[in-house]
Design a protein around this motif. Structure first.
Motif, PDB file in Angstrom:
ATOM      1  N   ASN A 434       0.923  -1.242  -0.009  1.00 35.76           N
ATOM      2  CA  ASN A 434       0.248  -0.046  -0.133  1.00 35.76           C
ATOM      3  C   ASN A 434       0.902   1.224  -0.035  1.00 35.76           C
ATOM      4  N   LYS A 435       0.829   2.000  -1.086  1.00 41.21           N
ATOM      5  CA  LYS A 435       1.847   3.159  -1.249  1.00 41.21           C
ATOM      6  C   LYS A 435       1.370   4.293  -0.531  1.00 41.21           C
ATOM      7  N   ASN A 436       0.175   4.272   0.047  1.00 42.02           N
ATOM      8  CA  ASN A 436      -0.070   5.306   1.005  1.00 42.02           C
ATOM      9  C   ASN A 436       0.499   5.232   2.290  1.00 42.02           C
ATOM     10  N   TYR A 437       1.268   4.345   2.683  1.00 39.84           N
ATOM     11  CA  TYR A 437       2.094   3.872   3.845  1.00 39.84           C
ATOM     12  C   TYR A 437       3.370   4.077   3.772  1.00 39.84           C
ATOM     13  N   VAL A 438       4.270   4.366   4.840  1.00 42.19           N
ATOM     14  CA  VAL A 438       5.614   4.254   4.821  1.00 42.19           C
ATOM     15  C   VAL A 438       6.211   3.467   5.864  1.00 42.19           C
ATOM     16  N   ARG A 439       7.133   2.566   5.643  1.00 39.18           N
ATOM     17  CA  ARG A 439       7.691   1.541   6.731  1.00 39.18           C
ATOM     18  C   ARG A 439       8.631   2.472   7.517  1.00 39.18           C
ATOM     19  N   ILE A 440       8.451   1.790   8.756  1.00 40.04           N
ATOM     20  CA  ILE A 440       9.213   2.692   9.760  1.00 40.04           C
ATOM     21  C   ILE A 440      10.688   2.159   9.889  1.00 40.04           C
ATOM     22  N   ASN A 441      11.711   2.943   9.604  1.00 39.98           N
ATOM     23  CA  ASN A 441      13.207   2.213   9.975  1.00 39.98           C
ATOM     24  C   ASN A 441      13.464   2.735  11.152  1.00 39.98           C
ATOM     25  N   PRO A 442      14.854   2.361  11.644  1.00 44.34           N
ATOM     26  CA  PRO A 442      15.216   2.847  12.942  1.00 44.34           C
ATOM     27  C   PRO A 442      15.433   4.538  13.118  1.00 44.34           C
ATOM     28  N   THR A 443      15.836   5.078  12.262  1.00 41.38           N
ATOM     29  CA  THR A 443      15.820   6.851  12.216  1.00 41.38           C
ATOM     30  C   THR A 443      14.603   7.120  12.303  1.00 41.38           C
ATOM     31  N   LEU A 444      13.483   6.658  11.464  1.00 41.29           N
ATOM     32  CA  LEU A 444      12.206   7.235  11.781  1.00 41.29           C
ATOM     33  C   LEU A 444      11.528   6.900  13.107  1.00 41.29           C
ATOM     34  N   CYS A 445      11.969   5.723  13.566  1.00 35.42           N
ATOM     35  CA  CYS A 445      11.535   5.358  14.919  1.00 35.42           C
ATOM     36  C   CYS A 445      12.112   6.343  15.872  1.00 35.42           C
ATOM     37  N   ASP A 446      13.431   6.588  15.830  1.00 37.57           N
ATOM     38  CA  ASP A 446      14.051   7.270  17.027  1.00 37.57           C
ATOM     39  C   ASP A 446      13.546   8.869  16.883  1.00 37.57           C
ATOM     40  N   CYS A 447      12.979   9.234  15.592  1.00 36.10           N
ATOM     41  CA  CYS A 447      12.715  10.799  15.647  1.00 36.10           C
ATOM     42  C   CYS A 447      11.258  10.919  15.612  1.00 36.10           C
ATOM     43  N   LEU A 448      10.608  10.238  15.064  1.00 34.00           N
ATOM     44  CA  LEU A 448       9.161  10.157  15.336  1.00 34.00           C
ATOM     45  C   LEU A 448       8.151   9.646  16.086  1.00 34.00           C
ATOM     46  N   LEU A 449       8.501   8.349  16.643  1.00 33.65           N
ATOM     47  CA  LEU A 449       7.660   7.646  17.398  1.00 33.65           C
ATOM     48  C   LEU A 449       8.009   7.736  19.099  1.00 33.65           C
ATOM     49  N   GLU A 450       6.924   7.903  19.858  1.00 36.59           N
ATOM     50  CA  GLU A 450       7.020   7.739  21.327  1.00 36.59           C
ATOM     51  C   GLU A 450       7.449   6.429  21.809  1.00 36.59           C
ATOM     52  N   LYS A 451       8.028   6.326  22.811  1.00 35.84           N
ATOM     53  CA  LYS A 451       8.591   4.980  23.497  1.00 35.84           C
ATOM     54  C   LYS A 451       7.491   3.898  23.466  1.00 35.84           C
ATOM     55  N   SER A 452       6.409   4.167  23.676  1.00 32.21           N
ATOM     56  CA  SER A 452       5.554   3.365  23.576  1.00 32.21           C
ATOM     57  C   SER A 452       5.015   2.893  22.184  1.00 32.21           C
ATOM     58  N   GLU A 453       5.450   3.352  21.206  1.00 37.05           N
ATOM     59  CA  GLU A 453       5.088   3.015  20.140  1.00 37.05           C
ATOM     60  C   GLU A 453       5.865   1.991  19.250  1.00 37.05           C
ATOM     61  N   TYR A 454       7.127   2.001  20.067  1.00 37.71           N
ATOM     62  CA  TYR A 454       8.304   1.235  19.226  1.00 37.71           C
ATOM     63  C   TYR A 454       8.290   0.184  18.871  1.00 37.71           C
ATOM     64  N   GLN A 455       7.537  -0.670  19.560  1.00 39.75           N
ATOM     65  CA  GLN A 455       7.024  -2.045  19.209  1.00 39.75           C
ATOM     66  C   GLN A 455       5.820  -2.138  18.493  1.00 39.75           C
ATOM     67  N   GLU A 456       5.122  -1.311  18.565  1.00 35.99           N
ATOM     68  CA  GLU A 456       3.501  -1.451  17.937  1.00 35.99           C
ATOM     69  C   GLU A 456       3.258  -0.851  16.528  1.00 35.99           C
ATOM     70  N   VAL A 457       4.169   0.191  16.227  1.00 34.76           N
ATOM     71  CA  VAL A 457       4.008   1.184  14.976  1.00 34.76           C
ATOM     72  C   VAL A 457       5.057   0.517  13.983  1.00 34.76           C
ATOM     73  N   GLU A 458       4.669  -0.027  13.032  1.00 26.85           N
ATOM     74  CA  GLU A 458       5.318  -0.348  11.921  1.00 26.85           C
ATOM     75  C   GLU A 458       5.371   0.545  10.811  1.00 26.85           C
ATOM     76  N   THR A 459       4.270   1.023  10.386  1.00 22.53           N
ATOM     77  CA  THR A 459       4.079   1.832   9.130  1.00 22.53           C
ATOM     78  C   THR A 459       3.418   2.982   9.536  1.00 22.53           C
ATOM     79  N   LEU A 460       3.394   4.292   8.947  1.00 29.13           N
ATOM     80  CA  LEU A 460       2.638   5.640   9.128  1.00 29.13           C
ATOM     81  C   LEU A 460       2.110   6.024   7.869  1.00 29.13           C
ATOM     82  N   LYS A 461       0.949   6.564   7.736  1.00 23.65           N
ATOM     83  CA  LYS A 461       0.349   7.297   6.559  1.00 23.65           C
ATOM     84  C   LYS A 461       1.460   8.545   6.296  1.00 23.65           C
ATOM     85  N   TRP A 462       1.394   8.610   5.009  1.00 24.01           N
ATOM     86  CA  TRP A 462       2.068   9.997   4.310  1.00 24.01           C
ATOM     87  C   TRP A 462       1.815  11.283   5.389  1.00 24.01           C
TER      88      TRP A 462
END
Length: 589
Positions: A434-462
């Motif tokens: 689904n090209k409407n979503y972006v996969r989360i890599n370690p850099t995006l994880c550290d920059c954009l996700l909260e600690k509680s989302e580290y294990q749960e969120v794998e993709t984000l909408k644009w």
């Protein structure tokens, strides 16, 4: 008080009765002046005018101008002399002496500090707190500053000559001095030393410059601090060479002489008739609005024509061939059909109609004429360009590293979206299913996700990706005024706040704040509103701030304030707060 430019409100010739009253006030304030000296200062028949101005902080000041120079200024009903007056009568005020390098600080707006005062052998002058006093330089009795004593002379000595001594109001080379002939201080020998100039050097005359004679240089430290601001010994009636170099738009000597020769060929009446005609047309073209009609002829002269008079000239109908405003307007009505004047009430004439299609009014006002006709210190206003920016934070720096954007870099929202999009595509993070979503890599994880989302969120909408990025950046704004360096400030820009408040007896007043943020002069806005709504206005300091002034005008004038800010000054509506509270017009029955 006059370190920055001021705005002229009116300039009129003083009547005989007013001159007598002024002489009495001067005699009371300066008892050392004789009757002959008072007559010389305030002549009975020569030109002598009173000029009302607004200082840059909104203070109302009255100037008394004679011999082409401001001689006195009045603040809060207190009369003070100018340097021009004291150069002729230096003994009119008690004086404090200081060193030449201190003058540079005084011109910049600083007060005279007691450690910089030179105590003569006769001791300090006898002053009380609040007394007017002058400041002179060592070896020259010509005053270079006027102010008020912060404390008495006894308290100065008891304090060990530490702290503030004189609160400076006016100095040589400030804007009040520039309102006159811009002449330099004379050399008045000091009793305690040999006479020398303001800066301790002898003056270079034009003859010496032509023959190649130069001044001897002082020590480099003193010269760098004082040379640009200090003046050489004056030649009577001649402006300072240093000032002549700094003044922009100075006309070459040959052009000035040609213009003077042309004016000399005309009689004084013809010159005044021409000036009257120019101010009349310019006032109708650029000042008077159709909504202001009918307009009292006296108001038209005082608020419109006088303000269109070029700087350095004075509009005086009595010196024209018409002698009276009513006769001049009658000629404009009968011969040119530009205006129609009618006596709406007995003995009071008003301009009831203007022929805007008249050939005389269809001319294009040259930009130089408009600039020349503006009050002193006022330039055409252009609204600033305001852009919302976002600062790269330390947390987001890895995300912007490939784009060479370090911590603190200011970016527009479009630039942030472009950099984030390039990062995602470069690292092949677009979800294949689904090209409407972006996969989360370690850099995006550290920059954009909260600690509680580290294990749960794998993709984000644009959209979520962009909003999270902007949300973790510090918002700021860039404001750019024409011809000035862009300024970047953190936070949100304050909008111009327009509110209505109730005063005694349930009277309404309109309050305008934050004009300074957009480089709008509060005094100019207050004056423009006064002319539009014919109501009184006042300016007050905003509590808790240093340099902010609010404008208060009688009645609910939100609608007129909106028209002025939106149409005249061009301020975007999104930067004005409170226009939705304008009174709505009732239905006509």
């Amino acid at each position: 008080m006059f370190a920055k430019s001021f705005r002229v409100k009116s300039n009129v010739v003083m009547k005989g009765s007013d001159r007598r009253k002024l002489k009495a006030d001067i005699a009371a304030a300066f008892p050392c002046l004789s009757s002959d000296e008072l007559t010389e200062l305030v002549p009975n028949k020569e030109d002598f005018s009173v000029v009302k101005i607004y200082a840059h902080k909104g203070d109302a000041v009255t100037l008394y101008v004679g011999h082409k120079n401001p001689l006195f200024f009045e603040v809060n009903k207190q009369l003070y002399p100018t340097v021009y007056m004291l150069w002729h009568y230096p003994a009119a005020l008690p004086t404090f002496r200081t060193w030449p390098p201190v003058l540079h600080k005084l011109i910049g707006g600083a007060d005279l500090m007691l450690p910089g005062v030179v105590v003569p052998s006769s001791g300090l002058p006898d002053v009380k707190q609040g007394d007017a006093c002058a400041v002179t330089l060592v070896n020259n009795k010509a005053p270079v500053a006027i102010g008020t004593a912060v404390v008495s002379n006894a308290e100065m000595l008891s304090a060990g000559m530490k702290g503030r001594g004189v609160c400076v109001l006016h100095t040589y080379m400030d804007h009040l001095w520039a309102f006159g002939e811009k002449s330099c201080p004379p050399t008045l020998p000091d009793e305690e030393g040999e006479a020398e100039d303001v800066n301790g050097d002898k003056c270079v005359t034009d003859e010496q410059e032509e023959s190649g004679e130069d001044e001897e240089e002082e020590e480099e430290g003193e010269q760098s601090a004082v040379q640009e601001q200090q003046a050489s010994e004056p030649v009577k009636g001649q402006a300072c060479p240093a000032v002549a170099e700094q003044d922009e738009g100075v006309v070459e000597k040959g052009d000035e002489e040609r213009e003077e020769d042309q004016e000399d060929q005309k009689s004084p009446q013809e010159v005044m008739d021409t000036l009257l005609w120019q101010c009349f047309l310019l006032a109708l073209k650029s000042k008077v609005k159709k909504a202001e009609l009918p307009l009292l002829t006296s108001t038209f002269l005082r608020n419109h024509m006088v303000s269109c008079c070029p700087s350095g000239k004075q509009l005086d109908i009595k010196k024209s061939s018409y002698k009276k405003l009513s006769k001049f307007l009658q000629v404009m009505q009968q011969q040119h059909s530009i205006v129609r004047v009618k006596e709406l009430t007995k003995g009071v004439e008003s301009i009831v109609e203007v022929d805007w299609k008249s050939p005389e009014l269809r001319f294009r006002v040259p930009e130089e004429t408009c600039m020349e006709a503006l009050p002193l210190g006022e330039t055409p206003y252009h609204p600033p360009e305001i852009t919302t920016l976002y600062l790269v934070s330390a947390r987001l720096q890895p995300l912007f590293q490939d784009a060479s954007k370090r911590k603190g870099a200011a970016l527009q929202a479009a630039e942030v979206r472009s950099i984030v999009t390039d990062y995602v595509k470069t690292n092949d993070l677009v979800d294949e299913t689904n090209k409407n979503y972006v996969r989360i890599n370690p850099t995006l994880c550290d920059c954009l996700l909260e600690k509680s989302e580290y294990q749960e969120v794998e993709t984000l909408k644009w959209d979520d990706l962009f909003s999270r990025t902007l949300g973790r950046m510090q918002e700021c704004y860039q404001i750019v005024f024409p011809g000035q360096t862009p300024l970047i400030k953190k936070g949100h820009i304050e909008p111009i706040d327009v509110t209505v408040a109730s005063r005694g007896s349930n009277k309404k007043v309109t309050i305008i704040k934050n004009l300074e943020v957009y480089a709008l002069e509060p005094s100019a806005v207050a004056s423009a509103l006064q002319h539009r709504v014919q109501a009184s206005s006042v300016m007050q300091a905003v509590p808790g701030t240093k340099d902010k002034v609010l404008v208060q005008i009688q009645g609910n004038q939100i609608q007129q304030v909106g028209h002025l800010l939106l149409d005249h000054y061009g301020i975007p509506r999104k930067y004005i707060q409170g226009l939705d509270k304008a009174p709505k017009g009732g239905k006509k029955k």
